[in-house]
Write an enzyme that holds these catalytic residues in place. Structure first.
Site, PDB file in Angstrom:
ATOM      1  N   LYS A 130       0.854  -1.198   0.000  1.00 52.50           N
ATOM      2  CA  LYS A 130       0.000   0.000   0.000  1.00 52.50           C
ATOM      3  C   LYS A 130       0.887   1.244   0.000  1.00 52.50           C
ATOM      4  O   LYS A 130       1.922   1.276   0.679  1.00 52.50           O
ATOM      5  CB  LYS A 130      -0.882  -0.038   1.254  1.00 52.50           C
ATOM      6  N   SER A 171      -9.823   1.417   2.499  1.00 55.43           N
ATOM      7  CA  SER A 171      -8.948   2.218   1.676  1.00 55.43           C
ATOM      8  C   SER A 171      -7.864   1.421   0.952  1.00 55.43           C
ATOM      9  O   SER A 171      -7.291   1.912  -0.013  1.00 55.43           O
ATOM     10  CB  SER A 171      -8.292   3.293   2.527  1.00 55.43           C
ATOM     11  N   SER A 202     -10.068  -0.954   6.665  1.00 54.85           N
ATOM     12  CA  SER A 202      -9.431  -0.727   5.363  1.00 54.85           C
ATOM     13  C   SER A 202      -8.662  -1.912   4.782  1.00 54.85           C
ATOM     14  O   SER A 202      -8.238  -1.856   3.632  1.00 54.85           O
ATOM     15  CB  SER A 202      -8.490   0.478   5.438  1.00 54.85           C
TER      16      SER A 202
END
Lengths: 95, 484
Positions: B80, B155, B179
């Site tokens: 990420k 996310s 997330s």
């Protein structure tokens, strides 16, 4: 509690956030709806309840010993503006 | 041969360790797959082919010298973009960090490297991890590999999409209110939010420090377990990482679940839960029962306050954490004649709408006159939610419930209604607020073929029980890839 334009402008000032005049009303509307929703917390009986916190007993501090970190050059390398000594910003102390 | 990337983490690692395939070959397959498949999804913001090939050659040389390679040797793992990497940009999906390449690696990145993982690139995400659909990325949304008209969740949407389309068999995400788990559920992958303090956050761009936790997304349960075993453990650079014995999650996947007591909280099956999702989750619960688990009805009465509590606590912490983005030390700067306007204009131009909303809300709930009514109140309700879990865990070893109340929704559906978007986090927020570990595992897809996840929540530091149960679920609902 209603969230007005004035509230948004005051809070934006506290947060060092400039806002485009055109977005103030939309943000006030969004925040008003969210704050209204959040106010349901007022209905919960929290008498005698301590606020939540992670246990400090589980925090493990490292030894207070000197370690190598970033060099000055490395730390300054990504700055939008820098001098040899540090980060450069507009003058903010006036004699 | 590129079919090797369809295999789970452990198969790839053991194939490379045994020398049947070189790390350089795996790296080339991975780059080819990303080039071929990611045009449709935009899971990756940045790839770093040169650094990847250098890493792969180094692994092959070390193997050639007779060294035993690490447990993730030759396994491509996507990161990420909130994780600091020396070899690639790190923007957290924001314009305010455009072009930033950190001078150090996050601890989890260093640990993956040391275990032999290949790091092909950085994945798309909602700006500063604020969002549930990946539509808040400043670099354009990521799309769901199962249906590119739908969101992949957020996310950590890019990390989940990378795994769902088998561009990488695993990825790292970060989870503040769901997330990792929610995008895993919406993409048919396994997502793990470890116990608060289990994994070092040194080098993670901070969102809400009392909630943030890094964890794996993988194509199967054992793969996620192996990645977590590598990244877990105390780190002197993060005082909140707990100095407790590391769990043995991979071994726990083989544990028997017979006679385990698993709680089903009534509050997670109420209004707002999609009928297809409910049917799938109930089938997963029946599967656990067939494995010998005792299913126990339980209550978590403060669940309905989770969204309100979370959006006070998380935004308050975010307003403080994001104060550091001011155009002085890194990132773009809006030039201005005085320092105050420099800060204000840089932040106005650098942050997107949702980030501004949350900074304003967080500043508001902490401001003089409102602190007690909002922030202190929310922290007290949070304590009651943690107490609910304590009581439940005196009766059961784990809790089973949906991960997301709906399957992946169409792009744009909730983009202009922040409150509707926040409500989609309702099933994942409670475990985050209480600091508990939780896993989302795929169960039966909806009749129209969209993935559904079932969530398992455990006691603090008891990831092994969760992995045993997750492996049991997986026996009934084996992994499947979005790209055939």
């Amino acid at each position: 509690m209603s969230v007005s334009r004035e509230t948004i402008l005051h809070v934006a000032e506290l947060a060092s956030l400039s806002l485009d005049e055109g977005e103030v009303d939309a943000l006030a509307k969004d925040l008003h709806a969210i704050v209204q929703y959040v106010e349901q917390l007022g209905a919960v009986n929290t008498e005698g309840v301590e606020p939540y916190s992670h246990s400090a007993a589980e925090t493990t501090l490292r030894k207070d010993a000197v370690m190598t970190g970033l060099t000055r050059e490395e730390a300054l390398a990504k700055a939008p503006r820098a001098t040899e000594e540090g980060f450069a910003v507009p003058r903010f102390v006036h004699e | 041969m590129s079919d090797l990337l369809d295999e789970p983490v452990i198969t790839i690692a053991e194939t490379v360790r045994a020398g049947h395939v070189s790390a350089v070959d795996v790296a080339n397959m991975c780059l080819a797959r990303i080039a071929e498949r990611d045009k449709a999804f935009h899971a990756f913001l940045w790839t770093s082919p040169d650094a990847l090939m250098e890493q792969a050659r180094d692994l092959d040389e070390r193997r050639g010298r007779g060294e035993t390679l690490g447990p993730l040797a030759g396994v491509p793992i996507a990161l990420k973009d909130a994780l600091c990497t020396k070899h690639a940009p790190t923007t957290a999906g924001s314009k305010i960090l455009e072009g930033y390449v950190p001078p150090y690696d996050a601890t989890v990145v260093a640990r993956l490297r040391a275990a032999g993982a290949l790091l092909p690139g950085k994945t798309n995400m909602d700006e500063f991890a604020m969002g549930s659909s990946n539509e808040n990325s400043a670099y354009g949304p990521c799309k769901n590999p199962w249906d590119s008209n739908r969101i992949p969740g957020g996310s950590s949407g890019g990390s989940a999409a990378s795994v769902a389309a088998r561009m990488t068999p695993a990825a790292l995400g970060s989870d503040t209110g769901g997330s990792i788990r929610q995008p895993a559920a919406l993409t048919g992958t396994v997502g793990v939010k470890p116990t608060y303090g289990r994994v070092s956050r040194y080098g993670l761009v901070a969102f809400a420090s009392s909630l943030d936790q890094i964890g794996p997304i993988a194509s199967d349960v054992r793969g996620a377990a192996r990645v977590l075993d590598v990244i877990a453990g105390h780190d002197p650079k993060d005082a909140t990482s707990r100095d407790v014995p590391a769990p043995k999650c991979e071994a726990a996947c083989e544990l028997k679940v017979r006679d385990m007591r698993v709680g089903v909280p009534a509050e997670y099956f109420g209004e707002g839960l999609d009928k297809d999702v409910e049917a799938s989750v109930r089938e997963a619960i029946a599967a656990l029962e067939r494995e010998g688990c005792q299913i126990v009805p339980i209550q978590l009465p403060h669940t309905k306050y989770a969204v309100a509590t979370y959006y006070v606590v998380a935004t308050a912490e975010a307003s403080s954490n994001l104060a550091r983005f001011d155009g002085v030390r890194y990132g773009p700067r809006a030039e201005a004649g005085d320092l105050k306007s420099l800060y204000g204009k840089t932040r106005e131009q650098g942050f997107g709408r949702e980030v501004k909303r949350r900074i304003l809300l967080g500043t508001f709930v902490l401001s003089a006159g409102y602190y007690d009514a909002y922030y202190a109140k929310a922290q007290k309700v949070r304590a009651l939610m943690a107490r609910d879990f304590d009581e439940a865990f005196s009766m059961v070893e784990a809790i089973v419930c949906p991960t997301s109340p709906t399957p992946a929704f169409p792009l744009g559906e909730k983009a202009n209604d922040p409150l509707a978007m926040y409500l989609s986090d309702v099933c994942t927020l409670p475990a985050s607020l209480a600091g508990l570990p939780a896993i989302s595992v795929p169960c039966k897809p909806t009749p129209s073929g969209l993935p559904v996840g079932v969530q398992l929540i455990g006691r603090a530091n008891d990831e092994p029980t969760l992995f045993a149960l997750a492996a049991a679920c997986e026996r009934s609902f084996p992994p499947s890839a979005a790209w055939k």
